[in-house]
Scaffold this motif. Sequence first.
Motif, PDB file in Angstrom:
ATOM      1  N   ILE A 123       0.835  -1.208   0.000  1.00 32.78           N
ATOM      2  CA  ILE A 123       0.000   0.000   0.000  1.00 32.78           C
ATOM      3  C   ILE A 123       0.865   1.252   0.000  1.00 32.78           C
ATOM      4  O   ILE A 123       0.606   2.211  -0.747  1.00 32.78           O
ATOM      5  CB  ILE A 123      -0.942  -0.018   1.219  1.00 32.78           C
ATOM      6  CG1 ILE A 123      -1.967  -1.136   1.070  1.00 32.78           C
ATOM      7  CG2 ILE A 123      -1.632   1.333   1.389  1.00 32.78           C
ATOM      8  CD1 ILE A 123      -2.812  -1.369   2.300  1.00 32.78           C
ATOM      9  N   LEU A 124       1.903   1.258   0.821  1.00 31.97           N
ATOM     10  CA  LEU A 124       2.782   2.427   0.893  1.00 31.97           C
ATOM     11  C   LEU A 124       3.557   2.626  -0.408  1.00 31.97           C
ATOM     12  O   LEU A 124       3.806   3.759  -0.831  1.00 31.97           O
ATOM     13  CB  LEU A 124       3.734   2.288   2.081  1.00 31.97           C
ATOM     14  CG  LEU A 124       3.067   2.374   3.456  1.00 31.97           C
ATOM     15  CD1 LEU A 124       4.042   1.929   4.553  1.00 31.97           C
ATOM     16  CD2 LEU A 124       2.565   3.787   3.740  1.00 31.97           C
ATOM     17  N   SER A 125       3.942   1.531  -1.051  1.00 31.63           N
ATOM     18  CA  SER A 125       4.633   1.635  -2.337  1.00 31.63           C
ATOM     19  C   SER A 125       3.719   2.277  -3.378  1.00 31.63           C
ATOM     20  O   SER A 125       4.149   3.139  -4.162  1.00 31.63           O
ATOM     21  CB  SER A 125       5.085   0.258  -2.822  1.00 31.63           C
ATOM     22  OG  SER A 125       6.004  -0.325  -1.915  1.00 31.63           O
ATOM     23  N   LEU A 126       2.447   1.876  -3.380  1.00 34.16           N
ATOM     24  CA  LEU A 126       1.491   2.479  -4.306  1.00 34.16           C
ATOM     25  C   LEU A 126       1.265   3.952  -3.977  1.00 34.16           C
ATOM     26  O   LEU A 126       1.070   4.786  -4.870  1.00 34.16           O
ATOM     27  CB  LEU A 126       0.166   1.720  -4.262  1.00 34.16           C
ATOM     28  CG  LEU A 126       0.167   0.331  -4.913  1.00 34.16           C
ATOM     29  CD1 LEU A 126      -1.158  -0.386  -4.671  1.00 34.16           C
ATOM     30  CD2 LEU A 126       0.439   0.442  -6.409  1.00 34.16           C
ATOM     31  N   LEU A 180       3.672  14.164   1.716  1.00 31.04           N
ATOM     32  CA  LEU A 180       2.970  12.877   1.766  1.00 31.04           C
ATOM     33  C   LEU A 180       3.907  11.746   1.371  1.00 31.04           C
ATOM     34  O   LEU A 180       3.919  10.672   2.002  1.00 31.04           O
ATOM     35  CB  LEU A 180       1.769  12.918   0.826  1.00 31.04           C
ATOM     36  CG  LEU A 180       0.985  11.608   0.658  1.00 31.04           C
ATOM     37  CD1 LEU A 180       0.364  11.184   1.983  1.00 31.04           C
ATOM     38  CD2 LEU A 180      -0.106  11.767  -0.411  1.00 31.04           C
ATOM     39  N   PHE A 181       4.697  11.967   0.350  1.00 29.61           N
ATOM     40  CA  PHE A 181       5.690  10.993  -0.097  1.00 29.61           C
ATOM     41  C   PHE A 181       6.656  10.664   1.041  1.00 29.61           C
ATOM     42  O   PHE A 181       6.959   9.499   1.307  1.00 29.61           O
ATOM     43  CB  PHE A 181       6.449  11.572  -1.289  1.00 29.61           C
ATOM     44  CG  PHE A 181       7.400  10.625  -1.952  1.00 29.61           C
ATOM     45  CD1 PHE A 181       7.033   9.938  -3.099  1.00 29.61           C
ATOM     46  CD2 PHE A 181       8.680  10.426  -1.441  1.00 29.61           C
ATOM     47  CE1 PHE A 181       7.925   9.057  -3.713  1.00 29.61           C
ATOM     48  CE2 PHE A 181       9.560   9.564  -2.047  1.00 29.61           C
ATOM     49  CZ  PHE A 181       9.186   8.875  -3.193  1.00 29.61           C
ATOM     50  N   ALA A 182       7.135  11.701   1.737  1.00 29.45           N
ATOM     51  CA  ALA A 182       8.089  11.501   2.828  1.00 29.45           C
ATOM     52  C   ALA A 182       7.459  10.731   3.983  1.00 29.45           C
ATOM     53  O   ALA A 182       8.107   9.864   4.596  1.00 29.45           O
ATOM     54  CB  ALA A 182       8.611  12.856   3.317  1.00 29.45           C
ATOM     55  N   ALA A 183       6.198  11.036   4.299  1.00 28.19           N
ATOM     56  CA  ALA A 183       5.520  10.323   5.388  1.00 28.19           C
ATOM     57  C   ALA A 183       5.368   8.834   5.060  1.00 28.19           C
ATOM     58  O   ALA A 183       5.601   7.964   5.913  1.00 28.19           O
ATOM     59  CB  ALA A 183       4.156  10.952   5.653  1.00 28.19           C
ATOM     60  N   ALA A 184       4.984   8.529   3.821  1.00 25.02           N
ATOM     61  CA  ALA A 184       4.867   7.124   3.417  1.00 25.02           C
ATOM     62  C   ALA A 184       6.210   6.413   3.513  1.00 25.02           C
ATOM     63  O   ALA A 184       6.293   5.251   3.936  1.00 25.02           O
ATOM     64  CB  ALA A 184       4.312   7.045   1.990  1.00 25.02           C
ATOM     65  N   THR A 185       7.274   7.111   3.142  1.00 19.20           N
ATOM     66  CA  THR A 185       8.619   6.536   3.263  1.00 19.20           C
ATOM     67  C   THR A 185       8.955   6.262   4.721  1.00 19.20           C
ATOM     68  O   THR A 185       9.531   5.227   5.062  1.00 19.20           O
ATOM     69  CB  THR A 185       9.654   7.500   2.659  1.00 19.20           C
ATOM     70  OG1 THR A 185       9.352   7.702   1.276  1.00 19.20           O
ATOM     71  CG2 THR A 185      11.059   6.935   2.782  1.00 19.20           C
ATOM     72  N   GLY A 186       8.603   7.215   5.597  1.00 17.86           N
ATOM     73  CA  GLY A 186       8.888   7.037   7.012  1.00 17.86           C
ATOM     74  C   GLY A 186       8.210   5.822   7.599  1.00 17.86           C
ATOM     75  O   GLY A 186       8.801   5.080   8.399  1.00 17.86           O
ATOM     76  N   PHE A 187       6.961   5.583   7.242  1.00 18.02           N
ATOM     77  CA  PHE A 187       6.262   4.382   7.709  1.00 18.02           C
ATOM     78  C   PHE A 187       6.894   3.117   7.147  1.00 18.02           C
ATOM     79  O   PHE A 187       7.005   2.101   7.830  1.00 18.02           O
ATOM     80  CB  PHE A 187       4.791   4.433   7.289  1.00 18.02           C
ATOM     81  CG  PHE A 187       3.918   5.289   8.162  1.00 18.02           C
ATOM     82  CD1 PHE A 187       3.853   5.080   9.527  1.00 18.02           C
ATOM     83  CD2 PHE A 187       3.149   6.296   7.603  1.00 18.02           C
ATOM     84  CE1 PHE A 187       3.039   5.863  10.340  1.00 18.02           C
ATOM     85  CE2 PHE A 187       2.324   7.088   8.400  1.00 18.02           C
ATOM     86  CZ  PHE A 187       2.277   6.876   9.767  1.00 18.02           C
ATOM     87  N   ALA A 188       7.302   3.167   5.885  1.00 17.20           N
ATOM     88  CA  ALA A 188       7.679   1.945   5.171  1.00 17.20           C
ATOM     89  C   ALA A 188       9.018   1.368   5.610  1.00 17.20           C
ATOM     90  O   ALA A 188       9.156   0.146   5.742  1.00 17.20           O
ATOM     91  CB  ALA A 188       7.698   2.215   3.670  1.00 17.20           C
ATOM     92  N   PHE A 189      10.026   2.208   5.824  1.00 13.99           N
ATOM     93  CA  PHE A 189      11.370   1.681   6.031  1.00 13.99           C
ATOM     94  C   PHE A 189      11.500   0.772   7.259  1.00 13.99           C
ATOM     95  O   PHE A 189      12.051  -0.327   7.156  1.00 13.99           O
ATOM     96  CB  PHE A 189      12.386   2.822   6.087  1.00 13.99           C
ATOM     97  CG  PHE A 189      12.971   3.163   4.734  1.00 13.99           C
ATOM     98  CD1 PHE A 189      13.821   2.290   4.089  1.00 13.99           C
ATOM     99  CD2 PHE A 189      12.664   4.349   4.100  1.00 13.99           C
ATOM    100  CE1 PHE A 189      14.357   2.579   2.844  1.00 13.99           C
ATOM    101  CE2 PHE A 189      13.183   4.664   2.851  1.00 13.99           C
ATOM    102  CZ  PHE A 189      14.035   3.772   2.226  1.00 13.99           C
ATOM    103  N   PRO A 190      11.066   1.182   8.470  1.00 14.23           N
ATOM    104  CA  PRO A 190      11.194   0.266   9.611  1.00 14.23           C
ATOM    105  C   PRO A 190      10.391  -1.009   9.444  1.00 14.23           C
ATOM    106  O   PRO A 190      10.830  -2.083   9.875  1.00 14.23           O
ATOM    107  CB  PRO A 190      10.691   1.090  10.800  1.00 14.23           C
ATOM    108  CG  PRO A 190      10.348   2.433  10.309  1.00 14.23           C
ATOM    109  CD  PRO A 190      10.522   2.490   8.835  1.00 14.23           C
TER     110      PRO A 190
END
Length: 440
Positions: A307-310, A333-343
């Motif tokens: 979902i975050l990748s999309l 918004l892009f940065a927030a999705a990245t923040g959730f995704a990496f960990p």
Amino acid sequence: MRPRPRRPHPGTGTDTGPTDTARRIIRLNYGFQLLFNLLWWMPVFYAYQKAAGLSDGQIFGIQSIYYVAFCLFEIPTGLIADRIGTRNCLRAGAVVMTAANLAPVVSASYTGFLVHFLAIAAGRSLTSGAASAYLYDGLRAEKCDEHYLRAEGTARALGLAAKIVCWPLVGPLMAVVHAAPYVLSAASAAGSLACAVMLPRLAGTGGGTGRADGGRRSGAFLRDAGFALRCVASSRWLALVMVQGVAVFTLSRICQVNLFQPILLENGIAEASHGGVLAAMTVAEAMASARPQWLSRRLPPVAWISILSLALAGALAAMTLGGPWAVVALLCLFAAATGFAFPIQRKLVNDAVPAHAPRATLLSVESIVDRAVCALAAIAAGAYLSAGHLDALLWHSALATAVLLGVFQLVLHSGVVTRGQDRQQAAAPPGALRAGTDTS
């Protein structure tokens, strides 16, 4: 003094916090990750290199070489981490990073910047798998596994918060000393070395064999590399999780590093405002990185990565349609999705590593895949920008991501791979290294 055991919550008998040793590992990891990744030159490196006389082709060419070099360095450094211990590898990476940040100070030329990025690749490859492996195995040894996701996310959030504070100072400092961003980056890397020196030894956690079994011989390294590849081949779930993470890493890296300034300039946002936009993006990413558990409670982690990748792909495509304010909002918004995704992605891969497998080496394999795709993406980005086709680049990146995730979902729902079923299939051969032991 022996570490104090975790204190149970009164009346429940349940654990409420990490042990003293686990707290020390977490806090020193915070310091290491913050200082090691505090690159003061990041907001200005494009303009800095342009001022030094480099062309766009040279700048993006160096970036492509950087990603290729990272891939090549990841092969031996992951093996080194599992052989000499992850703590020693973190120390070596900090030393190399300190020297790397001083290269442009010595020579602000194409050669100087090429040496700088090659050394950055070497330093980061020494720590890319080792840092996560050390934290994961250290907390597992203390029976504090449940604190890993929060510790990984908080470390990233603190590092981003430091950038929010420090990056706005780069412009004024450069007005006083032009090379200040690189000098300060070197000083930060030296501070990360101090944190690595203070990290406790991970005794009895089942990791690398160290010096006792002749790990310095090239034949041993080749056997270890073969064993790591067999682990990936025998664990289809691990391989699938690694491939899924390619979209997150590539999109975030290319957008936030290579295309950040071109996107803003294309939308009429002046260079003087770039620092403020980058600070806003970093705030969004830091807040999300500090709370990845918000998402993992609602859907399985693997579903959230898709979902975050999309979301990342959609934000890139939407940037071609809006004006300056819309682009800034989409970048946040892009940065927030990245923040959730990496960990979440990092924990997915760590959990998927088979028992007794060389953890640091396998995490390096993931980095090799990510950086290899980034190297190709950097070359493509340079070609698109040289032709003046930024919008086409953003749309094509989004479409490629959607196709990759579509294939991933087809494989996931085909029954070919059962989630987590094969994680324990890879058995370590006699004398094989095991991830996480620190022999120092």
